[in-house]
Write an enzyme that holds these catalytic residues in place. Structure first.
Site, PDB file in Angstrom:
ATOM      1  N   ASP A  55     -27.693 -11.898  19.024  1.00 23.60           N
ATOM      2  CA  ASP A  55     -28.281 -12.471  17.818  1.00 23.60           C
ATOM      3  C   ASP A  55     -29.384 -13.437  18.274  1.00 23.60           C
ATOM      4  O   ASP A  55     -29.431 -13.863  19.445  1.00 23.60           O
ATOM      5  CB  ASP A  55     -27.237 -13.166  16.938  1.00 23.60           C
TER       6      ASP A  55
HETATM    7  C1  BGC Z   1     -29.308 -13.625  12.019  1.00 29.08           C
HETATM    8  C2  BGC Z   1     -29.296 -12.128  12.203  1.00 29.08           C
HETATM    9  C3  BGC Z   1     -30.692 -11.599  12.019  1.00 29.08           C
HETATM   10  C4  BGC Z   1     -31.616 -12.287  12.999  1.00 29.08           C
HETATM   11  C5  BGC Z   1     -33.055 -11.810  12.922  1.00 29.08           C
HETATM   12  C6  BGC Z   1     -30.357 -14.310  12.862  1.00 29.08           C
HETATM   13  O1  BGC Z   1     -30.490 -15.634  12.508  1.00 29.08           O
HETATM   14  O2  BGC Z   1     -28.034 -14.160  12.312  1.00 29.08           O
HETATM   15  O3  BGC Z   1     -28.411 -11.535  11.309  1.00 29.08           O
HETATM   16  O4  BGC Z   1     -30.710 -10.216  12.205  1.00 29.08           O
HETATM   17  O5  BGC Z   1     -31.598 -13.674  12.741  1.00 29.08           O
HETATM   18  O6  BGC Z   1     -33.633 -12.218  11.744  1.00 29.08           O
END
Ligand code: BGC
Length: 808
Positions: free
Chosen positions: A292
């Site tokens: 993530d």
């Molecule tokens: C989130 C993810 C997301 C990623 C990209 C993160 O803060 O937890 O779910 O895909 O950002 O935007």
């Protein structure tokens, strides 16, 4: 769906020649632009080619592949042929004498594609469909429908030039206050896993990749970068991992995204037992694993917690192949120079990524149109939103309301209708149909009230910041001590056929909800409004319908008695208002059922005392959540510990009624071991007077030999087609041994214990009046062995402090 156009790309041809691979026949030469999306069966050949490619890359080029260019940094992306503004990240490409791999694009998310809708100097627009949120889709219990939504979203990704969708989100809704519950499906792993699989299949049928996230046990948002979930291995296996396993097995997603949290002392993206032992070796997952964004304490986020300079290295070693959004090349180069990041580890990670990159539209030279069929998708979004809407209460057939009637609508949410939650799960849609816009297609609306609320909203709204922008919130207007509204209420009770009262709750990424009034419970103003409206309308013998436009469930015990009917549409995407109107008018007979329990009180939730966690070292950061309810999440807890609930898991009313025939066993091959299964059939009959669909659920009550078990567990479900009054349909249910099994932590095995099993095919998890059928297992079946010690509890944690263990 639209025909796909792959254009001839000389770069690809050069690559095809340079990496001609042993064992790769003409039919599956992935480097030729191919109008068909690649099938997962071809992975072996892509892998062989990726291995050839890696041999032609320098260390620096390999490091580019395993760590993206950084946040919002298209300029830094290596070999980016064409950008798509608003994507969340990139996988860097490579150009050298031997290979030419374009950068590929990763974009959110769970309720629709998240890209920028407008671009500087470009008069075209790039809106995406805001589909109903995950909780709505799961409430439809309709896998085919969810797959169609996946196709629609996948097609938008393909046609807008995106390669991988960062969805579906599929964490278990452990506690109703998790701010991101809207992105997720259910408190149950089988329902979550199957919904996720349907979504992935739909998306990937379009030739783009899907990413199941957030792996694993990511159950709260507060201090999400630092929270350590202390979870027993059995609960991890049966509750938190199981859905991911089902989805990975059934749908072969291109990617898994590891979560922000730690589990049992170590960041998930640094756990080799999770990413290699379980995901690769036990499950046979063939896709890529990505982090993530900024996960694993890789950069300074909270001053109280020092950064881990070895985070990127640890992630690489553990099998977190791709670090997002990246920009960690320098630290990895140092680790490589110091001999800590070995060629073996680096090459492995590059191969996993390039195996997938070859399947992506950009690599395959897809000539995207920037013109997905948004009209067709809006129609499907409306259908899905209506089908996931749950009718919780309907006394004296308060609903449906005859078309053309006049309605009085109360609550500021009617003009500030939420299509979805906030954060990366938000979507830049062209519009949102609010409740009034939806209802006025079919009904006469009390315009004095609507006008009141429109003005009130404009005067009282506050713009609140969320993770990626702002949204409006507005406290509702009380009726008591508000002469203007009092007059409108009593006038409406005279003039209009019924009252529709809406309550809204916004929430999203980066924060959790509160159990207090104004959030989980209605505010004083909201209660006052409902009380006054109910009094006025009931005095005229008229009905009051409550509509819950909420991110996650709210308390109903305080006020349900005041309402004749309660609809839970959650957040239905851009067509939300139309979908509610469809159900209110009966154009759609509701068939949604709860994918999560609504308890009587928040304090009944088994994790209410541990959510969202503790600040153990007093540095102002929540750093530990003790998941002491073990496997007893959601209905598993309420049914096993005899806790009364407001509305049980699986529950939802219809405008018709259904009879359930006695289920029968079709085939039982459980004794054949890990590949065995038991299947059932049951006939459902529409015994009422209106056409409708019914979601039937199969629960199993298992014998307890070595292991305590929840009283019942969902093992399969099926939904009828729309049945005319009097019509019947026979539904099939299949329970593989792997889904029937429980996890024996002593022996690290999935086992089906011996004894008598009771099977209930039921309209909800309330099986009080459902007659079971039984089957027996003569002796214990070991379905599979697992990695000893995986996800072991940290030293010093008292195993007896978990309910599951304490019950044994
Ligand atoms: C989130 C993810 C997301 C990623 C990209 C993160 O803060 O937890 O779910 O895909 O950002 O935007």
């Amino acid at each position: 769906m639209k025909t796909k156009h792959f254009k001839f790309n000389p770069i690809m041809l050069a690559l095809a020649i340079s990496v001609t691979v042993i064992g790769c026949n003409d039919d599956d030469d992935s480097t030729n632009p191919d109008p068909q999306p690649p099938s997962n069966g071809e992975t072996t050949n892509y892998r062989a080619q990726a291995e050839q490619m890696v041999a032609q890359l320098s260390v620096s080029e390999k490091l580019d592949i395993v760590t993206g260019p950084g946040m919002n940094n298209p300029e830094g992306a290596v070999n980016l042929l064409q950008d798509v503004p608003g994507v969340a990240g990139y996988i860097n490409g490579v150009v050298n004498d031997d290979v030419n791999i374009p950068a590929t694009k990763l974009s959110d998310g769970p309720a629709g594609l998240r890209i920028e809708p407008t671009r500087d100097g470009d008069e075209n627009t790039y809106y995406a469909t805001a589909w109903p949120i995950g909780s709505v889709l799961a409430s439809s219990w309709n896998k085919e429908l969810v797959e169609q939504v996946g196709e629609g979203q996948g097609n938008e990704a393909l046609e807008y030039g995106v390669d991988v969708i960062l969805a579906p989100g599929m964490n278990i809704q452990r506690n109703p206050l998790n701010g991101r519950n809207f992105e997720y499906y259910s408190e149950d792993p089988v329902l979550s896993g199957r919904m996720s699989a349907a979504m992935v299949e739909g998306m990937q049928s379009q030739g783009v990749g899907a990413t199941i996230k957030h792996f694993v046990a990511n159950a709260s948002e507060t201090d999400r970068y630092y929270v350590d979930d202390i979870v027993e291995p059995r609960a991890l296996r049966e509750i938190y991992l199981r859905g991911f396993q089902i989805s990975a097995d059934e749908a072969e997603p291109m990617a898994i995204m590891t979560s922000y949290n730690l589990v049992n002392g170590t960041y998930v993206n640094q756990r080799e037992d999770a990413l290699i032992d379980i995901v690769r070796n036990e499950w046979g997952f063939d896709g890529m694993v990505m982090s993530d964004w900024f996960a694993g304490n890789i950069m300074q986020i909270n001053d109280a917690v020092p950064v881990d300079p070895d985070s990127a290295l640890k992630q690489q070693i553990a099998g977190n192949n791709l670090i997002q959004p990246g920009n960690n090349k320098e630290s990895l180069q140092q680790a490589y120079d110091a001999g800590e990041l070995t060629d073996e580890v680096l090459d492995r990670n590059v191969v996993e990524i390039l195996t997938q990159v070859q399947k992506m539209p950009t690599y395959r030279g897809y000539d995207y149109s920037n013109q997905p069929d948004l009209d067709a998708h809006a129609t499907l979004a409306r259908q899905a939103a209506a089908e996931g809407t749950i009718l919780l209460k309907n006394n004296d057939a308060a609903l449906p309301i005859t078309s053309g009637s006049s309605l009085a609508t109360f609550g500021v949410n009617q003009v500030n209708f939420y299509k979805g939650g906030t954060g990366s799960g938000d979507v830049n849609a062209a519009y949102t149909v609010n409740l009034i816009e939806g209802l006025e297609q079919t009904y006469q609306i009390n315009s004095a009230l609507t006008e009141y609320y429109e003005n009130y909203f404009v005067e009282n709204r506050v713009e609140v910041g969320n993770l990626l922008g702002t949204n409006y919130e507005c406290e509702d207007a009380p009726v008591t001590d508000n002469p203007e509204l009092q007059v409108l209420v009593s006038q409406a009770a005279q003039d209009n056929t019924a009252a529709i009262v809406t309550f809204g709750r916004q929430a999203g990424e980066g924060g959790d909800r509160s159990p207090e009034q104004g959030d989980y419970r209605l505010s004083t103003q909201e209660l006052d409004m409902l009380t006054q409206v109910a009094e006025a309308f009931h005095a005229q013998d008229k009905k009051v319908i409550v509509v819950l436009n909420v991110n996650g469930i709210i308390d109903t015990s305080d006020w349900a008695d005041l309402a004749d009917a309660i609809l839970l549409p959650y957040m239905g995407g851009q067509e939300a208002g139309n979908a509610v109107a469809d159900v209110v008018s009966g154009a759609v007979n509701p068939s949604g059922k709860l994918a999560q329990t609504i308890p009587k009180a928040y304090s009944d939730v088994p994790s209410s005392e541990t959510f969202s966690g503790l600040d153990t070292n007093d540095d102002g950061v929540i750093d530990e959540t003790h998941m002491n309810e073990g496997i007893y999440v959601g209905y598993r807890y309420y049914t096993s510990f005899d806790v009364d609930v407001a509305y049980p898991f699986g529950y939802g009313l219809s405008y018709t009624t259904f009879d359930y025939g006695q289920p029968t066993i079709v085939e039982n091959t459980l004794s054949s071991g890990s590949d065995g299964a038991i299947s059932f059939t049951a006939t459902i009959t529409n015994s009422g007077t209106v056409a409708g669909k019914e979601a039937a659920q199969l629960y199993v009550s298992a014998p307890e030999v070595k292991l305590m078990k929840p009283t019942i567990e969902l093992k399969d479900f099926a939904k009828t087609d729309e049945l005319a009054p009097g019509a019947s349909q026979s539904l099939s249910f299949n329970v593989p041994a792997s889904v029937l099994a429980s996890f024996d932590p002593e022996n690290n095995q999935w086992i089906v214990e011996s004894g008598t099993y009771s099977v209930y095919v039921a309209p909800s998890s309330d099986i009080t009046d459902v007659a079971p059928i039984t089957f027996s297992v003569a002796s214990e079946i070991v379905v599979s062995d697992t990695t000893p010690g995986a996800f072991a509890l940290p030293e010093g944690v008292d195993a007896a402090s978990f309910v599951t263990v304490a019950e044994q």
